[in-house]
Each structure stands twice: as structure tokens, then as C-alpha cells.
Design a protein around this motif. Structure first.
Motif, PDB file in Angstrom:
ATOM      1  N   THR A 107       0.839  -1.196   0.000  1.00  0.00           N
ATOM      2  CA  THR A 107       0.000   0.000   0.000  1.00  0.00           C
ATOM      3  C   THR A 107       0.877   1.251   0.000  1.00  0.00           C
ATOM      4  N   TYR A 174     -17.465  -6.604  -2.752  1.00  0.00           N
ATOM      5  CA  TYR A 174     -16.820  -6.513  -1.445  1.00  0.00           C
ATOM      6  C   TYR A 174     -16.781  -5.090  -0.886  1.00  0.00           C
ATOM      7  N   ASP A 182     -15.614  -5.136   2.947  1.00  0.00           N
ATOM      8  CA  ASP A 182     -14.507  -6.014   3.337  1.00  0.00           C
ATOM      9  C   ASP A 182     -13.329  -5.729   2.404  1.00  0.00           C
ATOM     10  N   LEU A 183     -12.510  -4.763   2.783  1.00  0.00           N
ATOM     11  CA  LEU A 183     -11.373  -4.368   1.944  1.00  0.00           C
ATOM     12  C   LEU A 183     -10.346  -5.496   1.840  1.00  0.00           C
ATOM     13  N   THR A 184     -10.182  -6.270   2.911  1.00  0.00           N
ATOM     14  CA  THR A 184      -9.196  -7.358   2.896  1.00  0.00           C
ATOM     15  C   THR A 184      -9.548  -8.410   1.851  1.00  0.00           C
ATOM     16  N   ARG A 185     -10.811  -8.815   1.804  1.00  0.00           N
ATOM     17  CA  ARG A 185     -11.231  -9.818   0.820  1.00  0.00           C
ATOM     18  C   ARG A 185     -11.158  -9.261  -0.599  1.00  0.00           C
ATOM     19  N   VAL A 187      -8.919  -7.088  -1.684  1.00  0.00           N
ATOM     20  CA  VAL A 187      -7.501  -7.123  -2.059  1.00  0.00           C
ATOM     21  C   VAL A 187      -7.070  -8.552  -2.392  1.00  0.00           C
ATOM     22  N   ARG A 188      -7.490  -9.517  -1.581  1.00  0.00           N
ATOM     23  CA  ARG A 188      -7.113 -10.912  -1.821  1.00  0.00           C
ATOM     24  C   ARG A 188      -7.652 -11.413  -3.165  1.00  0.00           C
TER      25      ARG A 188
END
Length: 288
Positions: A107, A174, A182-185, A187-188
């Protein structure tokens, strides 16, 4: 003055050790002096010496034009330390860049012309075929305030990903404007799609190299997404292969010049795109 000969036969081990240390220290001192003299000689060659003004009278003081050895040695040490420091910073920056790339996703902050700060997401793209990192995929995310003073929400402002990777679709799934984000999901999932796409590209490029090298196919065409692979043989036969996101050849249609289907070849070609040349029993060139 000639050096004095020392009889070391009657010296104890402790005395021998002390004398060895003294000789080593003297050698280092002489080497330092030699380096200093060499630096003086280099400077005198590059810089013309100032003219020597004769004394006005026999009793006037003589001014030496020989540079101070201590100043020359200090100047040399400064240059060496400056070079070592610059190299250390360059190596540290290169190592840090490698660590970021190994992580896969990093980031950063991106400032707009309007002064607004965005969250930058950098997705590394590594080619196994070329054995190097390629141009990364960037996604810029903005944190927008909601109506009535609610919790701010993430919104994808811009991205450099190809359209077929579906970044906008993933943002809608997301990072919905209303509801739980859900920013993490997000990005994944983007990282997973980027990695799978690059692996499909590497497999397609490898297959084309083998096809050209062995001369089995007349042409091999593939789209940017590596979702459709078309193989044309010199006999006039043609195969249209559908490749899924995981790099699997899931659907195949093989037709002869006259349009007859070849079910045996179709079944043989299904499977991993990376192993398609082996399933076709094309000889693998040792040079590839």
C-alpha cells in the motif's frame, strides 16, 4: 638506519605475541602513510601546483608548498566514506523493494491534483517464463463520507487492471456503497485474479514457443485474457479451446478441413494449459 636483528630464540610465547602485535601495528601505520602519499601524488597531478614566490630577502621565512598529509588523508577518507554510504543506501533501497515485491501486495499514499489523498494498492506481477517482475497493477481507493455523517466507505477511484479481471465487479461485491465492506477480501481476490492471469499468459506463451519450434501447428492464437486458444494445423484442421480462470482447458472443439469433429483429440486436449503440448505428444525441444 639498518633494522636491528632480534634474537627470538629466548623469547617467551607472551613476548613473541606482543612483538607480533607491534609489528602488525607498525605495518598498518606504514600502509596508511603510503596511501596518504599516493593520494597526494594523485592530487598534485590533477591540480597544478601554485607558483613558488621567492623570499624578499635572505632572512625572510620560507613557506612550504607541500600539502599537509593529514588533510589529504582526511579528504580521501571522506570520499571513501561518502561512496560507501551512497552504496549502502542504494543496496538498502533495492533490498526493501525486493521485500515489498515478495509480499505481493503493498500500500502507499497517492495525492491527487486537488490535494486529496487516496489509498494506493500495488499488486506485483511476476512472470515465471521471463523470470522477472513486470509492470504492477495499481488500484486507487478513496474513502468517501456518507450522508448524514455516517461511517465513510471505500470507493475505487481508478485502476490499471485489464477490464477482464473484473475489478469493478469485485468492488461492487466486497465494497458496496451500502452495507458491510470487506477491503481485505477485495484485495485478496484482486491479487488472486492477477496471479492466475499471469500464469495463464506464461503457459500460453510457452505453448506457442513449443508449437513453433517443433513445427506441429501452422498458427497459435490466444486472446489477452487467455480464455480462448485457437490452434490451426497445416492439414487444415482447427481446434478452439476454452480456458477457465485456473488455466484449465475445459472445452475443446476440433474440426478437420471438411468440418468433421474429432472427439478423441478433443478429449486428449482437455486439462492444464501448461501440459497441453505434452498431451499432444509434441517433442519438447531441449533449447526451450
Amino acid at each position: 638506519m639498518a633494522p636491528q636483528r632480534v634474537d627470538t630464540a629466548n623469547l617467551t610465547p607472551t613476548e613473541l605475541n606482543e612483538r607480533s602485535k607491534a609489528v602488525t601495528a607498525r605495518r598498518i601505520q606504514l600502509q596508511t602513510r603510503l596511501y596518504s602519499l599516493r593520494s597526494q601524488r594523485t592530487l598534485s597531478v590533477l591540480t597544478p601546483a601554485p607558483p613558488v614566490t621567492p623570499p624578499s630577502s635572505p632572512g625572510a621565512s620560507q613557506v612550504s608548498t607541500i600539502p599537509d598529509s593529514a588533510d589529504a588523508a582526511a579528504s580521501l577518507d571522506t570520499k571513501i566514506l561518502s561512496y560507501a554510504l551512497s552504496r549502502s543506501k542504494a543496496i538498502t533501497a533495492h533490498t526493501l523493494s525486493n521485500l515489498y515485491r515478495i509480499a505481493g501486495v503493498t500500500t502507499f499514499s497517492a495525492r491527487e491534483a486537488t490535494g486529496e489523498t487516496l489509498l494506493g494498492l500495488r499488486f506485483e506481477v511476476f512472470s515465471r517464463g521471463k523470470r522477472r517482475f513486470l509492470t504492477p497493477v495499481y488500484v486507487l481507493v478513496d474513502l468517501k463520507p456518507t450522508e448524514k455523517g455516517g461511517t465513510p466507505v471505500f470507493v475505487v477511484a481508478r485502476h490499471s487492471a485489464p477490464a477482464f479481471l473484473g475489478v469493478v465487479e469485485l468492488a461492487g461485491r466486497y465494497l458496496p456503497p451500502k452495507g458491510k465492506q470487506d477491503l481485505t477480501r477485495f484485495v485478496r481476490e484482486v491479487n488472486r485474479r492477477v496471479g492466475r492471469w499471469r500464469r495463464r499468459v506464461d503457459a500460453a506463451e510457452r505453448f506457442k514457443q513449443i508449437a513453433v519450434a517443433v513445427g506441429k501447428a501452422e498458427t497459435v492464437e490466444v486472446d489477452d485474457e487467455v480464455a480462448l486458444l485457437v490452434i490451426k494445423w497445416k492439414s487444415g484442421a482447427e481446434a478452439n479451446c476454452r480456458v477457465d480462470e485456473r488455466g484449465e482447458v475445459v472445452k475443446v472443439v476440433v474440426k478437420s478441413r471438411k468440418g468433421a469433429r474429432n472427439a478423441e483429440a478433443e478429449g486428449q486436449m482437455k486439462g492444464k494449459l501448461a501440459g497441453l503440448a505434452a498431451r499432444l505428444q509434441w517433442e519438447h525441444p531441449e533449447s526451450l
